[in-house]
Design an enzyme around this catalytic site. Structure first.
Site, PDB file in Angstrom:
ATOM      1  N   LYS A 208       0.832  -1.213   0.000  1.00  0.00           N
ATOM      2  CA  LYS A 208       0.000   0.000   0.000  1.00  0.00           C
ATOM      3  C   LYS A 208       0.860   1.255   0.000  1.00  0.00           C
ATOM      4  CE  LYS A 208      -4.300  -1.886   1.669  1.00  0.00           C
ATOM      5  NZ  LYS A 208      -5.262  -2.048   2.753  1.00  0.00           N
ATOM      6  N   ARG A 243      -3.078 -10.033   5.358  1.00  0.00           N
ATOM      7  CA  ARG A 243      -3.562 -10.055   3.968  1.00  0.00           C
ATOM      8  C   ARG A 243      -2.430  -9.537   3.090  1.00  0.00           C
ATOM      9  NH1 ARG A 243      -5.931  -6.731   0.293  1.00  0.00           N
ATOM     10  NH2 ARG A 243      -7.549  -7.648  -1.011  1.00  0.00           N
TER      11      ARG A 243
HETATM   12  N1  HH2 Z   1      -7.334  -3.831   1.328  1.00  0.00           N
HETATM   13  C1  HH2 Z   1      -7.725  -3.882   0.041  1.00  0.00           C
HETATM   14  C2  HH2 Z   1      -8.794  -4.695  -0.345  1.00  0.00           C
HETATM   15  N2  HH2 Z   1      -9.448  -5.458   0.554  1.00  0.00           N
HETATM   16  N3  HH2 Z   1      -9.726  -6.202   2.777  1.00  0.00           N
HETATM   17  C3  HH2 Z   1      -9.367  -6.162   4.054  1.00  0.00           C
HETATM   18  N4  HH2 Z   1     -10.015  -6.903   4.966  1.00  0.00           N
HETATM   19  N5  HH2 Z   1      -8.328  -5.367   4.489  1.00  0.00           N
HETATM   20  C4  HH2 Z   1      -7.634  -4.568   3.636  1.00  0.00           C
HETATM   21  O1  HH2 Z   1      -6.701  -3.852   4.091  1.00  0.00           O
HETATM   22  C5  HH2 Z   1      -7.993  -4.590   2.251  1.00  0.00           C
HETATM   23  C6  HH2 Z   1      -9.069  -5.425   1.848  1.00  0.00           C
HETATM   24  C7  HH2 Z   1      -6.998  -3.073  -0.988  1.00  0.00           C
HETATM   25  O2  HH2 Z   1      -5.888  -3.747  -1.501  1.00  0.00           O
HETATM   26  P1  HH2 Z   1      -5.859  -4.618  -2.865  1.00  0.00           P
HETATM   27  O3  HH2 Z   1      -6.890  -5.684  -2.839  1.00  0.00           O
HETATM   28  O4  HH2 Z   1      -4.476  -5.098  -3.028  1.00  0.00           O
HETATM   29  O5  HH2 Z   1      -6.139  -3.584  -4.019  1.00  0.00           O
HETATM   30  P2  HH2 Z   1      -7.449  -3.193  -4.831  1.00  0.00           P
HETATM   31  O6  HH2 Z   1      -8.450  -2.692  -3.862  1.00  0.00           O
HETATM   32  O7  HH2 Z   1      -6.953  -2.111  -5.775  1.00  0.00           O
HETATM   33  O8  HH2 Z   1      -7.937  -4.409  -5.557  1.00  0.00           O
END
Ligand code: HH2
Length: 273
Positions: A208, A243
C-alpha cells in the site's frame, strides 16, 4: 491470507489474474508458498476506483471460486461489499466474507448473519471512512485509534445482536481506507489497543501507499520487502491474519522471526532484568 484480485484495475496486481486459468496458477503458487486462506476480489477499492456493477463482479469472481473449490483445500474468502454476491459466493464454496464496508450496505448484515449461522462462514468487518471514490480526499479524525475501535465495537455489537457467534468474527482497522499516512502510522502503532475486543485482527498493508511513502516514494513493484517486514511487525502488535500479495516473502519473515527472534527477545529480557 494471499490476495487474488481478479480485476483489470487493482492497484498492484490488476489485469494479471483476470482469467480463470491465470487466477488458478497464481492461487496454486500462493498455497505452495504457505497461504492458508485465499482472498478473491472482483472490485478494486483503491482510492478513486470506479464501482463495479453486480453482474460484472459476479462474472469475475464466481468462476474463480468454483475452480478453486474444485481443486484446492484452503478456505476461500470473498472480498466484496455486495450482499447478493456474498450469498452466491457462499453457495459456490466461500468460507469467509471480507467486507471493506463492514456489512453496512443494505441487506449485507442479514446475508452475513445467515451465512455465519447456517453455513459456519467467518466474517471480516473492516473500518473505512467514506467510500473508495472519495475516501482519500480529506480524511479527518479527532482520535483515529478511539474512532476505529468504537466503529469496530459497534460492528461487533450489531453482528452479535443479529445472531453471529463472536468466534466467527474478525476485525480489520482498514489501512489506507480514508486515512492519511499519519493516521495509518498512529493506527499501526496502536494495533495492541484494537485487540481489546478479544477478536482476531486482520491487517492488510501489503504494497500500500503507506509502505511506499515511508520508504521514500517507493513504486508499487518495489514494496515487497517493506511489506513483509510490516506484516511481521503487525503480528508482533497482535495481528492474527495478514492479507498479503507476497506470500513467500511474508512467510520467510515469520519463519526467521520464530527461529531467530528468540535471541532478540532474550537480549531484551536480559536488559530488562
Ligand atoms: N485492502 C484492500 C482490499 N481489501 N480487505 C481487508 N479486509 N483489508 C484490507 O486492508 C484490504 C481489503 C486493498 O488492496 P488490494 O486488494 O491489493 O487492491 P485493490 O483494492 O486495488 O484491488
Amino acid at each position: 491470507m494471499g490476495i487474488l484480485n481478479v480485476t483489470p484495475d487493482s492497484f498492484s496486481d490488476g489485469g494479471q489474474y483476470d482469467r480463470v486459468e491465470a487466477a488458478l496458477v497464481r492461487a496454486r503458487t500462493m498455497v505452495a508458498e504457505g497461504a492458508e486462506i485465499l482472498d478473491i476480489g472482483g472490485e478494486s477499492t483503491r482510492p478513486g476506483a470506479e464501482a463495479v456493477p453486480l453482474g460484472e463482479e459476479r462474472r469475475r469472481v464466481l468462476p474463480v471460486i468454483e475452480a478453486l473449490r474444485a481443486e484446492l483445500d484452503v478456505p476461500i474468502s470473498v472480498d466484496t461489499m455486495k450482499p447478493e454476491l456474498m450469498r452466491e459466493a457462499v453457495a459456490a464454496g466461500a468460507g469467509l466474507l471480507n467486507d471493506v464496508n463492514g456489512f453496512r450496505a443494505d441487506g449485507a448484515l442479514a446475508v452475513a448473519t445467515e451465512a455465519a449461522c447456517e453455513h459456519g462462514v467467518a466474517l471480516c468487518a473492516m473500518h473505512m471512512q467514506g467510500e473508495p471514490q472519495s475516501m482519500q480526499h480529506a480524511p479527518r479524525y479527532a482520535d483515529v485509534i478511539a474512532e476505529v475501535r468504537d466503529f469496530l465495537d459497534r460492528r461487533v455489537a450489531e453482528l452479535t445482536q443479529a445472531g453471529v457467534p463472536r468466534g466467527q468474527i474478525l476485525l480489520d482497522p482498514g489501512f489506507g481506507f480514508g486515512k492519511t499516512l499519519e493516521h495509518n502510522i498512529t493506527l499501526f502503532r496502536g494495533l495492541p489497543q484494537l485487540t481489546t475486543a478479544g477478536l482476531p485482527l486482520l491487517v492488510g498493508v501489503s504494497r500500500k501507499s503507506m509502505i511506499g511513502q515511508l520508504l521514500g516514494d517507493r513504486p508499487v513493484a518495489e514494496r515487497g520487502p517493506g511489506s513483509a517486514i510490516a506484516a511481521l511487525l503487525a503480528t508482533q502488535a497482535g495481528a492474527r491474519v495478514l492479507r498479503v500479495h507476497d506470500v513467500a516473502a511474508t512467510r520467510d519473515a515469520l519463519t526467521l522471526y520464530s527461529e531467530l527472534g528468540a535471541a532478540v527477545d532474550d537480549r531484551q529480557g536480559a536488559r530488562g532484568s
